[in-house]
Design a protein around this motif. Structure first.
Motif, PDB file in Angstrom:
ATOM      1  N   VAL A 181     -20.356 -10.966   9.725  1.00  0.00           N
ATOM      2  CA  VAL A 181     -20.349  -9.477  10.355  1.00  0.00           C
ATOM      3  C   VAL A 181     -21.284  -9.531  11.092  1.00  0.00           C
ATOM      4  O   VAL A 181     -22.634  -9.982  10.957  1.00  0.00           O
ATOM      5  N   ALA A 182     -21.099  -8.642  12.305  1.00  0.00           N
ATOM      6  CA  ALA A 182     -21.903  -8.375  13.505  1.00  0.00           C
ATOM      7  C   ALA A 182     -22.119  -6.870  13.127  1.00  0.00           C
ATOM      8  O   ALA A 182     -21.253  -6.066  13.429  1.00  0.00           O
ATOM      9  N   SER A 183     -23.511  -6.477  13.159  1.00  0.00           N
ATOM     10  CA  SER A 183     -23.715  -5.032  12.730  1.00  0.00           C
ATOM     11  C   SER A 183     -24.379  -4.478  13.927  1.00  0.00           C
ATOM     12  O   SER A 183     -25.785  -4.768  13.818  1.00  0.00           O
ATOM     13  N   PRO A 184     -23.905  -3.815  14.821  1.00  0.00           N
ATOM     14  CA  PRO A 184     -24.649  -3.441  15.991  1.00  0.00           C
ATOM     15  C   PRO A 184     -25.524  -2.334  15.588  1.00  0.00           C
ATOM     16  O   PRO A 184     -25.299  -1.633  14.670  1.00  0.00           O
ATOM     17  N   ASN A 185     -26.814  -2.066  16.378  1.00  0.00           N
ATOM     18  CA  ASN A 185     -27.592  -1.103  16.373  1.00  0.00           C
ATOM     19  C   ASN A 185     -27.066   0.168  16.793  1.00  0.00           C
ATOM     20  O   ASN A 185     -27.582   0.893  17.822  1.00  0.00           O
ATOM     21  N   LEU A 186     -25.939   0.618  16.291  1.00  0.00           N
ATOM     22  CA  LEU A 186     -25.081   1.973  16.635  1.00  0.00           C
ATOM     23  C   LEU A 186     -24.749   2.384  15.389  1.00  0.00           C
ATOM     24  O   LEU A 186     -24.837   1.941  14.299  1.00  0.00           O
ATOM     25  N   ARG A 187     -24.508   3.728  15.465  1.00  0.00           N
ATOM     26  CA  ARG A 187     -24.277   4.430  14.387  1.00  0.00           C
ATOM     27  C   ARG A 187     -22.792   5.146  14.378  1.00  0.00           C
ATOM     28  O   ARG A 187     -22.726   5.733  15.336  1.00  0.00           O
ATOM     29  N   SER A 188     -21.970   5.183  13.357  1.00  0.00           N
ATOM     30  CA  SER A 188     -20.746   5.823  13.372  1.00  0.00           C
ATOM     31  C   SER A 188     -20.560   6.544  12.053  1.00  0.00           C
ATOM     32  O   SER A 188     -20.904   6.341  10.924  1.00  0.00           O
ATOM     33  N   ASP A 189     -20.016   7.747  12.265  1.00  0.00           N
ATOM     34  CA  ASP A 189     -19.729   8.899  11.208  1.00  0.00           C
ATOM     35  C   ASP A 189     -18.522   8.742  10.724  1.00  0.00           C
ATOM     36  O   ASP A 189     -17.536   8.902  11.491  1.00  0.00           O
ATOM     37  N   GLU A 338     -28.489  -4.611  20.550  1.00  0.00           N
ATOM     38  CA  GLU A 338     -28.921  -5.458  19.452  1.00  0.00           C
ATOM     39  C   GLU A 338     -28.141  -5.552  18.319  1.00  0.00           C
ATOM     40  O   GLU A 338     -27.192  -4.363  17.961  1.00  0.00           O
ATOM     41  N   SER A 339     -27.902  -6.699  17.470  1.00  0.00           N
ATOM     42  CA  SER A 339     -27.010  -6.625  16.237  1.00  0.00           C
ATOM     43  C   SER A 339     -27.766  -7.492  15.265  1.00  0.00           C
ATOM     44  O   SER A 339     -28.295  -8.507  15.590  1.00  0.00           O
ATOM     45  N   LYS A 340     -27.193  -7.305  13.890  1.00  0.00           N
ATOM     46  CA  LYS A 340     -27.532  -8.008  13.111  1.00  0.00           C
ATOM     47  C   LYS A 340     -26.491  -9.067  12.467  1.00  0.00           C
ATOM     48  O   LYS A 340     -25.230  -8.445  12.747  1.00  0.00           O
ATOM     49  N   ILE A 341     -26.707 -10.452  12.043  1.00  0.00           N
ATOM     50  CA  ILE A 341     -25.619 -11.085  11.798  1.00  0.00           C
ATOM     51  C   ILE A 341     -25.589 -11.470  10.324  1.00  0.00           C
ATOM     52  O   ILE A 341     -26.842 -11.771   9.873  1.00  0.00           O
ATOM     53  N   TYR A 342     -24.611 -11.312   9.552  1.00  0.00           N
ATOM     54  CA  TYR A 342     -24.905 -11.441   8.124  1.00  0.00           C
ATOM     55  C   TYR A 342     -23.421 -12.371   8.017  1.00  0.00           C
ATOM     56  O   TYR A 342     -22.207 -12.059   8.162  1.00  0.00           O
TER      57      TYR A 342
END
Ligand code: HSE
Length: 354
Positions: A181-189, A338-342
């Motif tokens: 999973v790549a979790s970008p530093n963005l937010r969605s509703d 930026e993103s986090k990688i899990y």
């Protein structure tokens, strides 16, 4: 009692609202991620369920509009027992990430409050299922969907066969299936991302029902002939019947991939959705670049996790997943994100008392 419920990935492409998976993030993953944790304790100070604190609060309400309080209160009401319960939510998951943050809180609370009852419900009791969907509905200000909450509750892959009657089927994940999973530093509703789908030229609620019926019949040993269904009624102006056919075939392949523990079949199937994904991909900066990077690095599939912005790929091995994760991170970076990688496997356990 203290409960932790895992992160989850809903949809898996052509399984919109009918399929989801619980992620077990590996300890040596590049970045780590825990599910939310809820501590619940009995109190004589009041009757009912009350959220008294949120640790790491990213700005959530601490009242009945909080998912955790809503799901816990639902289970207490359903039990008919007279009890006061204080909840403390440790909000470990980022909200609006596409990794089932509200589902984790909702499931934590239902399981924790249930554990304090004199006569707890079995975990698969309809009231438990109603409670966790109710929590999710509060989060999305909508009708509630089950493709995050059921995997968080039970673990594994979960197919929502009939949400009106809370029928579901669970499949375990296997040794040979990895996700990155790549979790970008963005937010969605999620609510907004659901409303965005109204612009898609398809009858999406109708398609959700058709997909679940189609998969249910297949699992009962009967394959519906798509030639005999009037698919035109699922298509609005500008939509294509071929996309509906591909979607149904893709959903079927998801189930085949899951049952055969095949990262290739599952991955290919994930990418067949031309109905929901194109609408939502527009909201994720760098989506096409990250997808290209993941596939070039050996991903067997690539899709939005839940309603995004996290994106997930399937892979054969942990090593492959790590390489793909790196490629995705760099592709997001080239887009200024930026993103986090899990790196994850399937969590086959679901919510646990700790
Ligand atoms: N199936 C839901 C959606 C999951 O995609 O809107 C949301 O996390």
């Amino acid at each position: 009692v203290r409960v932790i419920a895992p992160p989850t990935g809903a949809n898996l492409g052509p399984g919109f609202d009918v399929l989801g998976v619980a992620y077990l993030i590996l300890e040596n993953s590049r970045d780590t991620l825990s599910g939310d944790v809820i501590t619940a304790r009995k109190t004589d100070k009041f009757r009912g369920v009350k959220l008294i604190d949120v640790i790491n609060n990213p700005g959530l309400p601490i009242d009945s509009q909080n998912v955790a309080q809503a799901a816990g209160q639902y289970i207490l009401d359903a039990s008919g027992e007279f009890l006061g319960v204080e909840l403390i939510l440790d909000k470990r998951m980022p909200i609006g990430s596409g990794l089932g943050s509200s589902a984790s809180s909702s499931v934590d609370s239902a399981v924790a409050v249930n554990a304090l009852l004199e006569n707890p419900f079995p975990r698969n009791h309809k009231k438990m299922l109603e409670a966790v969907v109710h929590g999710e509905a509060i989060a999305t200000k909508g009708l509630g969907h089950a493709d995050n909450v059921f995997p968080a509750l039970f673990g594994g892959f979960v197919f929502i066969e009939d949400l009106n009657n809370y029928h579901y089927r669970r499949f375990l994940g296997g040794e040979r299936m990895y996700f990155v999973v790549a979790s970008p530093n963005l937010r969605s509703d999620t609510g907004e991302m659901r409303r965005a789908l109204q612009s898609a030229p398809y009858d999406i609620p109708g398609l959700v029902k058709l997909t679940s019926d189609f998969l249910k019949r297949y699992l009962e040993g009967d394959l519906m002939d798509t030639d005999l269904i009037d698919l035109s009624k699922f298509v609005k102006n500008g939509g294509k019947i071929e996309n509906v056919i591909d979607y149904l075939k893709g959903a079927l392949s998801l189930i085949i991939g899951i049952r055969n523990q095949s990262a290739t079949v599952l991955g290919n199937a994930m990418m067949t959705d031309k109905i929901v994904t194109p609408v939502r991909a527009r909201y994720i900066i760098g989506y096409d670049n990250v997808k290209d990077a993941a596939l070039s690095a050996g991903a067997t599939g690539f899709i939005i996790s839940g309603s995004g912005p996290a994106v997930v790929s399937s892979a054969y091995s942990q090593r492959d997943a790590e390489i793909i994760g790196d490629a995705k991170r760099r592709a997001f970076e080239r887009n200024g994100v930026e993103s986090k990688i899990y790196v994850a496997k399937v969590d086959n356990v679901g919510a646990r008392l700790i």
